[in-house]
Design a protein around this motif. Sequence first.
Motif: not given
Lengths: 305, 300
Positions: A195-209, A275-281
Amino acid sequence: MLIPIGIGLLRPLISSKSRLTYSGIFRGFASSTSQRTSDRQSIKKDDEKEAETNFGFKYVPESMKEKLVGQVFTNVASKYDVMNDAMSLGIHRLWKDYFIRTMAPGPGTKLLDVAGGTGDIAMGFLNYCKEIHGDTSAQVTLLDINPKMLDVGRERFNKTPYNQTSQIQFEIGNAENLSTISSNSFDVYTIAFGIRNCTHIDRVLSEAYRVLRPGGRFMCLEFGKVQNPIISSIYNLYSFQIIPVLGQVIAADRDSYQYLVESIQRFPSQDKFTEMIKDTGFTVIDKGWEDLTFGISAIHSGFKL
Amino acid sequence: MEGLIGRSSKIMLQRIQTKSIIKPNLLNLRPHRSFSYSVSAKLINSNVESNEQKETSRIPLNLVHSEILRASLSFVPKYGWSVESLSHGANSLGYPSVSHGLFPRGGVELIEWFLEDSRRKMVNELIDKMDGLKIHQKIRLACITRLNYTKPYVKKWSEALAIMAQPNNVQTSIEHLAKLVDDMWYLAGDKSADVSNIIMYRDVQNIMDTFLNIPMMNWYTKRGSLAVIYSSTELYMTQDISPDYTGTFQFLDHRLQDIATFGRVVGEIDTFVGFVTKSLVGVLASGLEILINKVATPEL
């Protein structure tokens, strides 16, 4: 200190194939040439228009990071597993084993292993299901953005009994946009050291969700920040002095491993990432992460409820 | 009188008074307890879980947590108090088996939830049924009601006791037992804390002497002795093969008679308290022993 400089000067002689060919600036102990300074100036013009993100300690336009990371992994793919063992002294196997034991999948679990690359987690998962439950209905979809890493993964799986079964599937895809994966379709989503290689971590997290079923688990194994100051200084010394040199000696590619250690520094700390993980839901239990080896790596976990 | 009341006691008194405003109950004062919980607040307030957020036992806050735990109980007779039961419980509700990760400590969380849930059920069931009975009859009824909840899991209960006896879990298991026993005495209408309960910590050379000689000591001995009775009865039940557990209930009656006979010997109080505490630990250790014996000689 002399050895890295010596190798740096000899680099043009040692590595001819695997030189990174991007037009950005790469930092090494060798001094920059005039060719590189002119490239630096052309980059500056692009920077004014686009948002920047980090690529190691450098800042590059967002659209370029994916390409640059792609080049890094294309270069390291063939020696990836060997280098992992050398750099972490084999400890990465313990981390990944513990990661799968923490997951403790039951029979028939469907796993999406993103940035799975050479397939360590996927293999460990299938072995766990077989050994602990005697189960052959567990399935894993190994997804990676880099075709070369997937090829190495395919070769590894060819030698196992899972070859050509429905238990393992390989897919090329971008973690930020899993267009080929339907929603609510997987039980577990893992991303180990990707995940550290991804440009937009928040997008990765929302896709995961999105792709997880209700009750499904998001698990991320990633390098973290070390709190203990003594261990931290030893670790930093090891990362910045020894790992790039190992990269040069074993894989003939110092720059990729320089990027590796720099990207570890750039990744948010364990609590910020939680925190980022929690913010995703995701629902996060207790602290939300577990430190391994004094925080050198950490397992992050969240549930879709 | 003001001069004699120490500052710490004043703060304690204020805390006790605010508690009694919140919960209208039969008792005016309760002795300072090291476990913080309120029985009567639970009885009035149907949303128990929000009250217990501040408490020492980690009760799941989320409704999904309780659903999965409740569903997992039905798998306990087959798979024991383990992650497997939790996985099957999650599966039965339509969640993937990895949802057991919601309970990172595994089987222990299932045991703790079961203890909490049974205690609540006991209180809710008995709160209306205590009229017209004498105190020892009420205690007996409370014990029997609570023991009945363990009956479906009795074959795996020694495993639960062994898990609870592990060093990580001893503290929470003793807390659960203490809460259970306190609730039982509350249901029985314990008025032993009616007297003024201010302890003077200043100017006391031997705190233990002062502590043991005041009337409040009764509160501790009653709960301590009931804790030993209840836990030893439960232990007996795990290896009771008499029809309908009649042996267990006889054992309970005998223990209650023993306490009635010996509990009034005031002079022996300090050794009695020591005995109670050691017995508690001993009972948990016996659970471990019984489990080891069972493993060594598997039953059919």
